[in-house]
Structure formats: C-alpha cells, structure tokens
Design a protein around this motif. Structure first.
Motif, mmCIF file in Angstrom:
data_model
loop_
_atom_site.group_PDB
_atom_site.id
_atom_site.type_symbol
_atom_site.label_atom_id
_atom_site.label_comp_id
_atom_site.label_asym_id
_atom_site.label_seq_id
_atom_site.Cartn_x
_atom_site.Cartn_y
_atom_site.Cartn_z
ATOM 1 N N GLU A 1 0.840 -1.205 0.000
ATOM 2 C CA GLU A 1 0.000 0.000 0.000
ATOM 3 C C GLU A 1 0.874 1.253 0.000
ATOM 4 O O GLU A 1 0.626 2.203 -0.746
ATOM 5 C CB GLU A 1 -0.944 -0.033 1.211
ATOM 6 C CG GLU A 1 -2.003 1.043 1.119
ATOM 7 C CD GLU A 1 -3.207 0.812 2.041
ATOM 8 O OE1 GLU A 1 -3.134 -0.070 2.920
ATOM 9 O OE2 GLU A 1 -4.203 1.528 1.858
ATOM 10 N N TYR A 2 1.919 1.248 0.824
ATOM 11 C CA TYR A 2 2.845 2.393 0.821
ATOM 12 C C TYR A 2 3.441 2.614 -0.567
ATOM 13 O O TYR A 2 3.480 3.739 -1.077
ATOM 14 C CB TYR A 2 4.005 2.150 1.796
ATOM 15 C CG TYR A 2 3.779 2.687 3.183
ATOM 16 C CD1 TYR A 2 3.733 4.053 3.434
ATOM 17 C CD2 TYR A 2 3.627 1.813 4.255
ATOM 18 C CE1 TYR A 2 3.540 4.549 4.716
ATOM 19 C CE2 TYR A 2 3.432 2.295 5.548
ATOM 20 C CZ TYR A 2 3.394 3.669 5.771
ATOM 21 O OH TYR A 2 3.191 4.150 7.032
ATOM 22 N N LEU A 3 3.917 1.537 -1.165
ATOM 23 C CA LEU A 3 4.640 1.712 -2.431
ATOM 24 C C LEU A 3 3.721 2.252 -3.525
ATOM 25 O O LEU A 3 4.121 3.117 -4.310
ATOM 26 C CB LEU A 3 5.320 0.400 -2.830
ATOM 27 C CG LEU A 3 6.505 0.028 -1.921
ATOM 28 C CD1 LEU A 3 7.029 -1.373 -2.224
ATOM 29 C CD2 LEU A 3 7.648 1.053 -2.043
ATOM 30 N N VAL A 4 2.489 1.772 -3.535
ATOM 31 C CA VAL A 4 1.532 2.280 -4.514
ATOM 32 C C VAL A 4 1.325 3.795 -4.331
ATOM 33 O O VAL A 4 1.260 4.549 -5.288
ATOM 34 C CB VAL A 4 0.207 1.493 -4.392
ATOM 35 C CG1 VAL A 4 -0.960 2.290 -4.927
ATOM 36 C CG2 VAL A 4 0.321 0.167 -5.118
ATOM 37 N N ALA B 1 11.191 -3.569 4.673
ATOM 38 C CA ALA B 1 12.001 -2.344 4.728
ATOM 39 C C ALA B 1 13.156 -2.437 3.730
ATOM 40 O O ALA B 1 13.520 -1.447 3.073
ATOM 41 C CB ALA B 1 12.533 -2.129 6.143
ATOM 42 N N THR B 2 13.713 -3.635 3.609
ATOM 43 C CA THR B 2 14.814 -3.857 2.670
ATOM 44 C C THR B 2 14.372 -3.542 1.238
ATOM 45 O O THR B 2 15.056 -2.826 0.490
ATOM 46 C CB THR B 2 15.277 -5.335 2.767
ATOM 47 O OG1 THR B 2 15.463 -5.671 4.145
ATOM 48 C CG2 THR B 2 16.536 -5.587 1.973
ATOM 49 N N VAL B 3 13.203 -4.053 0.883
ATOM 50 C CA VAL B 3 12.687 -3.844 -0.481
ATOM 51 C C VAL B 3 12.363 -2.357 -0.700
ATOM 52 O O VAL B 3 12.654 -1.794 -1.763
ATOM 53 C CB VAL B 3 11.456 -4.749 -0.730
ATOM 54 C CG1 VAL B 3 10.785 -4.394 -2.053
ATOM 55 C CG2 VAL B 3 11.864 -6.221 -0.719
ATOM 56 N N GLY C 1 14.392 2.905 -3.339
ATOM 57 C CA GLY C 1 14.859 4.279 -3.140
ATOM 58 C C GLY C 1 14.174 5.016 -2.000
ATOM 59 O O GLY C 1 14.257 6.239 -1.923
ATOM 60 N N PHE C 2 13.496 4.286 -1.112
ATOM 61 C CA PHE C 2 12.789 4.927 -0.002
ATOM 62 C C PHE C 2 13.284 4.415 1.348
ATOM 63 O O PHE C 2 13.745 3.286 1.467
ATOM 64 C CB PHE C 2 11.285 4.620 -0.082
ATOM 65 C CG PHE C 2 10.629 5.144 -1.324
ATOM 66 C CD1 PHE C 2 10.328 6.496 -1.442
ATOM 67 C CD2 PHE C 2 10.327 4.289 -2.385
ATOM 68 C CE1 PHE C 2 9.723 6.982 -2.591
ATOM 69 C CE2 PHE C 2 9.733 4.769 -3.544
ATOM 70 C CZ PHE C 2 9.434 6.122 -3.649
ATOM 71 N N GLU C 3 13.109 5.266 2.343
ATOM 72 C CA GLU C 3 13.257 4.823 3.731
ATOM 73 C C GLU C 3 11.957 4.131 4.120
ATOM 74 O O GLU C 3 10.877 4.563 3.708
ATOM 75 C CB GLU C 3 13.432 6.035 4.656
ATOM 76 C CG GLU C 3 14.702 6.812 4.429
ATOM 77 C CD GLU C 3 15.847 6.325 5.310
ATOM 78 O OE1 GLU C 3 15.949 5.102 5.535
ATOM 79 O OE2 GLU C 3 16.632 7.180 5.742
ATOM 80 N N ALA C 4 12.068 3.144 4.953
ATOM 81 C CA ALA C 4 10.849 2.487 5.431
ATOM 82 C C ALA C 4 10.244 3.300 6.569
ATOM 83 O O ALA C 4 10.953 4.057 7.238
ATOM 84 C CB ALA C 4 11.175 1.081 5.903
ATOM 85 N N PRO C 5 8.935 3.154 6.816
ATOM 86 C CA PRO C 5 8.329 3.831 7.980
ATOM 87 C C PRO C 5 9.048 3.409 9.259
ATOM 88 O O PRO C 5 9.565 2.294 9.351
ATOM 89 C CB PRO C 5 6.888 3.305 7.986
ATOM 90 C CG PRO C 5 6.649 2.778 6.609
ATOM 91 C CD PRO C 5 7.964 2.331 6.082
ATOM 92 N N SER C 6 9.028 4.292 10.240
ATOM 93 C CA SER C 6 9.865 4.057 11.421
ATOM 94 C C SER C 6 9.407 2.867 12.253
ATOM 95 O O SER C 6 10.195 2.281 12.988
ATOM 96 C CB SER C 6 9.900 5.315 12.286
ATOM 97 O OG SER C 6 8.566 5.635 12.631
ATOM 98 N N ASP C 7 8.131 2.485 12.145
ATOM 99 C CA ASP C 7 7.692 1.343 12.957
ATOM 100 C C ASP C 7 7.883 0.000 12.256
ATOM 101 O O ASP C 7 7.517 -1.039 12.782
ATOM 102 C CB ASP C 7 6.235 1.513 13.400
ATOM 103 C CG ASP C 7 5.273 1.533 12.227
ATOM 104 O OD1 ASP C 7 5.716 1.804 11.085
ATOM 105 O OD2 ASP C 7 4.072 1.281 12.447
ATOM 106 N N TYR C 8 8.429 0.009 11.058
ATOM 107 C CA TYR C 8 8.738 -1.257 10.378
ATOM 108 C C TYR C 8 9.960 -1.911 11.036
ATOM 109 O O TYR C 8 10.814 -1.233 11.597
ATOM 110 C CB TYR C 8 9.039 -1.005 8.893
ATOM 111 C CG TYR C 8 7.819 -1.090 7.987
ATOM 112 C CD1 TYR C 8 6.605 -0.502 8.346
ATOM 113 C CD2 TYR C 8 7.881 -1.755 6.767
ATOM 114 C CE1 TYR C 8 5.490 -0.578 7.515
ATOM 115 C CE2 TYR C 8 6.772 -1.841 5.928
ATOM 116 C CZ TYR C 8 5.580 -1.251 6.306
ATOM 117 O OH TYR C 8 4.490 -1.334 5.482
ATOM 118 N N GLU C 9 10.034 -3.236 10.946
ATOM 119 C CA GLU C 9 11.243 -3.933 11.392
ATOM 120 C C GLU C 9 12.405 -3.423 10.544
ATOM 121 O O GLU C 9 12.232 -3.130 9.360
ATOM 122 C CB GLU C 9 11.087 -5.446 11.203
ATOM 123 C CG GLU C 9 10.054 -6.086 12.124
ATOM 124 C CD GLU C 9 10.420 -6.015 13.597
ATOM 125 O OE1 GLU C 9 11.607 -6.227 13.924
ATOM 126 O OE2 GLU C 9 9.529 -5.727 14.415
#
Ligand SMILES: O=C(O)[C@H](O)COP(=O)(O)O
Ligand SMILES: [Mn+2]
Ligand SMILES: [Mn+2]
Length: 559
Positions: free
Chosen positions: A344-347, A535-537, A542-550
């Motif tokens: 959902e984030y990536l979309v 988060a790796t993907v 080219g993005f940072e993952a949200p802070s509550d992601y592992e």
C-alpha cells in the motif's frame, strides 16, 4: 497527510536511487538445512540458488521464518505461507490467528464476543456444528483449541453438537488422523456423559473435501457441502475411527486425500446434516482454505455449485477470513489488523507493481502479502496475474507445476519496463514437498531454480535488482527426526516421511546490475526474520521504510 498527521509519503533514501526495477521472488517452502539425502534442495541440481549463496555474507544470508519471528505462539511452531507472506509484505510482526485464538479462549473473551452470542442464539433448539481441520499442526487450526471450544460451548448452553472433521497429513505426519479422531471421540463421550448429545457427523481428507483455496476447484467444496450440510457422501460409517481406518486402505488414499464420508445411525440415516435453526462454526483460524466454504455457508446468492438446500443458520468463522469482503460477517475472534503494508505504501509512492503466481499460491503474493486484503490498492498502479493451476492432481505427478509460465510472465513484465516491482511466488518446493514424494520434490526444486534463472536474466537485461527469498521451509527436509536430528523409523524400519513445513531459516539474496555498489547485508540484525524484508525492499526502491517497520537488512558503505 490526513488530519491525524499521518502521511503515506515515504522519505527518500539518502543513498539509494529510485526507478530501478526490483524482482521479488518468494520460493515457497525453500529452507536451509544440512545437506543430506533428505534435503531435496541439496540433492537437486540448483546452480542458480547455489551461485547466489556464494555471495554470503554480503549478498546472501539466512532469515528466521517460523515461530515468534512471524507472530506464532512459540518457537516450536513451524512457519507457513499465511504468516510468512504477511510478515514479508507488512514489515512488522503481528500476533497471528493461532495466538489470538489461544488468548481469547484462555481469557474467556471468546464467549463474550458478538460472534459467540450470535451462534448461541441457536443453542436452545438447534444443533451447533463445528467444521474444520483436525490437527495439531497449528497452521490452519489446532486440536486443543477445538477441544476447549467444545467444552466451552457446552458450558455455555450447547445441547447438541456435531463435529465435521477434515483429516490432515499435510501439516502433520500422514496417519496421525486416527489418533486425533480417537482423542476427539474421547472428549465427545465425556460430553455425552454430561448429557450433551455430541458426535462426529461427517468428514474427509482436507485436499478432497472442503478446504480448497483461491477458487482452484469448487468440486472440493461441493464434496464438503454434500457431506456436512446435506449429510450425503459416497461412504457411510457408524463411526469416524472406522471411517478413517477403512478409507485409508483405498488405493492412493492417505490423510490428505480421504474421500468424503458421513456418519449414520443404525437405520443408515446421517447423524448430523445442517438444517434450519442450527449454528455453524468453521473453527480454522487461517483464512485461505476457509474462504470458499464460508461463501457457500454465508451468501444468499451463490452460483459456484448447486447447494440443493441453503439452510437458515447462524454461521460464524473462528476469525473473519477476508477483511475486505467482511467474510464471514460473524466471527468468534478478531483477526490481526494488518495495516499500512509495504504494498500500500509503495503504490502511494508511485511504485507500479506486477504480481504473479499460479492459482494455488496466487493469493499468497497478493492477499496474504497485502495483509489478508483482496483486490488492488490502486488498479492503475498494479497488475496481478493468476496462472491457472492444474486441478484434480497431486503435484508429485507434475512437479514442475507452472514455474516456467510464472517466470515467463515475470520476465515479460520486467522487460516491458512498465513496472518497478515484479513479485512472484514459485510454489514447487512447497506443493510437491507436501506430497512427501522425494524424487518428485527434487525435480520440483530444479524447476524452481530454473525459473529463478529466467527472472535473473531479465533483471540483468534491464539493469535491475533482485531479492530472492522464501516464506518457510519444506523441501529442504523430508524426514521426521528425533531430538538429535536423526531420521525416525516406523515399526517396519522405514523412514517417516515429513510432508509438513519446517522450523528452518530461509535464504535471502540480493543483487543485480542495478544494486548500488556499497550495498550489503548489515551484521547487526543477526536475528532478522521475514518481517525485515519489507524495509529492505523499500530501500531498494529508493525509499526509507516507515519508522515502525522492522529494520532493513541492508546498509550502504561509502567507498
Ligand atoms: O494449506 C496448505 O497447503 C498447508 O497447510 C500449508 O502450506 P502453505 O502454508 O505453504 O500454504
Ligand atoms: Mn508457503
Ligand atoms: Mn505449504
């Protein structure tokens, strides 16, 4: 940004570029274990996956894929596709159905909820039917939960109970169904002593009866409907123990593949068809193999097969199996609320996604990946392609399955340059591993490896990045072992074949011409699991993952 200050916008990664095509491959049932003759991945010719391993420890590592790392109650719990893909897609660890049901039963909250109250309305005059997988595998259901639910239901007023049992042999050893039925019969006889009219009413093997998934074969659900609801089946027995023992003697029959049966009284009449005024609970907590029967039990309008009769019942699932469809509308325990998944984030951040598998795993890379949500987040940004699986066969007769076709679709999607993420599930190691056929599983592993090669070649051509991983183990160990790790023998001296998943870690490999120099796996997340992959993907897009992601598994080293 909405009023709460929440925003879907992801921060730019400080070092990693956007716009690369990223292939995400999930090898279903592909764990890492000691090399030996029962490790089909080791025995099979798998040059592609072997070559990725050469990149260790910078570009290849292991991640945890079982137990608490994927939200299961304990670290003795093997991984499975639902929790594995949930973790991969959601990037966080959620307490999963197995655990939520344990908690609801232990606290007694299950009996206070809306779902139980709804079925309880039928207890005075109707029968309570419990339909589900009879197993202690902990993947779709657990026997101890059924036992507690039976006890609790009778204490809360159920006077007549019928259990409809689906035998396992897929998440547990083949042949264990007889013992499970004996345990259940013992509990039911104790209930009878207390004045509750409780019996097993129908059943069959999970792969032939009721538990199909992703609309692969509605006939399977029809067999279940006929047996559980109509009280009709080709085989009739006076007891379930006798049924299972006799049916296991049929050619090619085993716990997974027992034909449907009904239990009849001394006059040959089915003891527990489902009729108007009854309550029905499907007691599996896992969604995929309950959605189809749930539709048949719940929907007034239904055209997948002729139900003959559509009884007016109060139906509840153990969980709600599909949050988007709100199916079923009544349930005993609330499912994990998996929200803000990576998809959902990536979309929302402009990433166009292509996802593909064959029917038996299609929902894994879409529905499970997206937090048990069906459909697209945004149809303009996503394309999901399902390749029809073969139906009516056990996959050891066709171990290559549709691996080649899936890889071709992925290749074409990559080469089209229309998508930023191309995500597939390759089912072979898992689906063939579940048959317990070692020779066929070796062929299956090679086919999956060939498919990976095709995808890597396409990534090479477009200058992209790949992430190859798995959702849990299966094909890497096909024998039941004792605590010392030695193969267990049955009373005839034959090894006991392990058809289930395992508790082994799974590999993850990254690479491709688009992967920035200086990217490597970090060393400070040694306990990393599947939930760290999202988060790796995101970083690779080219993005940072949200802070509550592992945390991400990768780091960037400036040269
Ligand atoms: O449903 C199944 O086929 C097995 O119980 C688990 O396999 P999966 O978790 O790989 O789908
Ligand atoms: Mn799986
Ligand atoms: Mn499996």
């Amino acid at each position: 940004m909405d009023g709460s200050g929440f925003s879907w916008k992801l921060a730019d990664h400080p070092k990693l570029p956007k716009g690369k095509i990223v292939a995400v491959v999930v090898l279903d049932g592909w764990g890492e274990a000691n090399p030996n003759q029962y490790n089909c991945i080791h025995v099979a010719d798998t040059p592609t996956m072997d070559s990725l391993k050469q990149g260790a420890p910078e570009k290849w590592r292991l991640v945890r894929a079982h137990g608490t790392a994927v939200g299961l109650p304990t670290d003795d719990d093997m991984g499975n596709s639902e929790v594995g893909h949930n973790a991969l897609g959601a990037g966080r660890i959620y307490a999963q159905g197995a655990k939520l049901v344990d908690l609801a039963i232990a606290s007694g909250k299950i009996y206070e909820g809306e779902g139980f109250k709804y079925i309880k309305e039928c207890f005075e005059t109707g029968t309570l039917h419990l339909i589900g997988l009879l197993s202690d595998g902990g993947v779709h259901s657990r026997l101890d939960q059924l036992q507690l639910l039976l006890k609790g239901s009778s204490e809360h007023g159920a006077k007549r109970i019928r259990v409809h049992v689906l035998t396992d042999g897929r998440d547990v050893l083949d042949g264990t169904s007889v013992g499970f039925i004996e345990t259940l019969e013992n509990d039911l006889s104790k209930l009878r002593e207390k004045g509750v009219d409780a019996q097993i009413a129908s059943g069959g093997g999970r792969m032939y009866v009721t538990m199909d998934r992703y609309e692969n074969d509605w006939d399977v659900v029809k067999c279940g409907w006929d047996a559980h609801v109509l009280g009709e089946a080709p085989y009739k027995f006076r007891s379930a123990v006798e049924a299972v023992k006799k049916l296991r003697e049929l050619p090619n029959a085993n716990d997974q593949y027992l034909p449907p049966f009904v239990i009849v009284d001394e006059n040959g009449k089915a003891v527990g068809p489902i009729v108007d005024g009854d309550a029905v609970v499907t007691f599996n907590f896992r969604a995929d193999r309950m959605v189809m029967i749930a539709k048949a039990l719940e929907y007034e309008d239904f055209d997948k097969f002729d139900r003959v009769r559509f009884p007016k019942i109060h139906y509840a699932g153990m969980l709600q199996y599909d949050g988007e469809l709100k199916l079923p509308s009544h349930y005993l325990v609330s499912p994990p609320e998996i929200e803000r998944t990576s998809g959902e984030y990536l979309v929302h951040n402009g990433i166009r996604t292509f996802a593909c598998s064959e029917t038996v795993k299609f929902g894994h890379v879409t529905f499970f990946w997206n937090g048990n949500r069906s459909g697209y987040f945004n149809p303009e940004m996503e394309e999901y392609v399902e390749i029809p699986s073969d139906i009516g066969i056990t996959f050891n007769v066709q171990p290559k399955m549709k691996a080649f076709e899936i890889a071709e679709k992925a290749r074409d999607a990559i080469l089209s340059r229309k998508f930023h993420q191309v995500r597939v599930n390759l089912p072979n190691g898992d689906m063939v591993g579940h048959t317990g056929d070692i020779e066929a599983t070796i062929v299956a592993c090679k086919a999956a490896d060939d498919a990976v090669k095709m995808i890597l070649d396409a990534i090479e051509q477009v200058g992209g990045i790949y992430v190859i991983t798995a959702d849990h183990g299966n094909a890497e160990d096909m024998v039941k072992r004792n605590k010392k790790g030695e193969p267990l023998l049955d009373k005839n001296g034959n090894i006991q074949i392990l058809t289930s998943h395992t508790v082994h870690p799974v590999p993850i490999a990254i690479g491709g011409p688009g992967l920035a120099a200086g990217v490597r796996f970090r060393k400070d997340v040694p306990e990393g699991g599947l939930a760290n992959v999202a988060a790796t993907v995101m970083n690779l897009h080219g993005f940072e993952a949200p802070s509550d992601y592992e945390p991400t598994l990768i780091e960037f080293i400036d040269n």
